[in-house]
Design a protein around this motif. Sequence first.
Motif, PDB file in Angstrom:
ATOM      1  N   SER A 201      23.172  -4.698  10.724  1.00 59.48           N
ATOM      2  CA  SER A 201      24.447  -3.993  10.656  1.00 59.48           C
ATOM      3  C   SER A 201      24.719  -3.622   9.201  1.00 59.48           C
TER       4      SER A 201
ATOM      5  N   LYS B 207      32.250  -4.873   5.586  1.00 52.99           N
ATOM      6  CA  LYS B 207      31.756  -3.815   6.462  1.00 52.99           C
ATOM      7  C   LYS B 207      32.621  -2.573   6.290  1.00 52.99           C
TER       8      LYS B 207
ATOM      9  N   ARG C 103      30.273   4.890   8.081  1.00 51.96           N
ATOM     10  CA  ARG C 103      29.002   4.160   7.964  1.00 51.96           C
ATOM     11  C   ARG C 103      27.828   5.136   7.928  1.00 51.96           C
TER      12      ARG C 103
ATOM     13  N   LEU D 191      21.743  -0.459  12.456  1.00 51.10           N
ATOM     14  CA  LEU D 191      22.220  -0.851  13.780  1.00 51.10           C
ATOM     15  C   LEU D 191      23.491  -0.122  14.192  1.00 51.10           C
ATOM     16  N   ASP D 192      24.394   0.113  13.240  1.00 54.74           N
ATOM     17  CA  ASP D 192      25.685   0.711  13.577  1.00 54.74           C
ATOM     18  C   ASP D 192      25.993   1.938  12.719  1.00 54.74           C
TER      19      ASP D 192
ATOM     20  N   GLU E 247      32.346   4.636  12.493  1.00 56.73           N
ATOM     21  CA  GLU E 247      30.939   5.022  12.536  1.00 56.73           C
ATOM     22  C   GLU E 247      30.621   6.164  11.586  1.00 56.73           C
TER      23      GLU E 247
END
Length: 255
Positions: A8, A19, A26, A142-143, A23
């Motif tokens: 992640s 984090k 990211r 992953l994300d 999305e």
Amino acid sequence: MKVRLLGSLELTDGHITFKIPGEKLRAIVAALALSPNRPVSRNDLIDELWGEDLPRNAENSLQGHVARLRRVIESRTGHDGLREMIRTSGFGYALALPESDVDACLFESLVREATALGRSDPDRSVRLLTEALSLWRGPALLDAGQGLISRMAYTRLTEFRLTAYEHLFDAELARGLHREVVTELQQLHAQYPLRERFCEQLITALYRSGRQAEALDAYHRTRQRLSHHLGLEPGEALRARFEGILRQEPVPAGR
């Protein structure tokens, strides 16, 4: 600041790990981090975020997402200067970080260094490859969304990871650690049953551990799978290793 993509997506600043929410934010971080200090064009970033489903004014929307990302970084770290880590140019945006601060780039660099050693220094190869593989925390990116940049990087990094394992097992077998690698090779061969190199290394490790019958059985099962799923016979390297076991070729001294 360090960016972690091998799992992640996470950013770390000293003792702070956080984090990125959303999305699309990211996806921007991932696209920029995969080529640190090199600008990614606005068009490529727009395609990464929206594909064919473009907003009315995609360039303004991208600019707004980048501004939000800068605010997130500032608020999570408390350092105003880190906002400028994302640099704007006439071409697009770039992440102002050395490659060694992005785990995916560091991973590839360590594997290339180990590979360049060949068989000259298996001890150092094992250390480098073990360090490289320890960077993985899960599937890459992953994300980070399903944009083209992330999907292509996922495929490349996943294959590179398997290649790193192959080099690691080669180096460990060269050090005489055939018994020690059997279990991990069995697990990887079960996970990737059509990958002939893992089978070749597994039957080598089994044979050198005095488990010839198990080595032959592993070969035959792989041959059956290759025939059933791909309509192929084992390649030359795997066949040669199998035939060597049939001939009961002696295990090299010290192994």
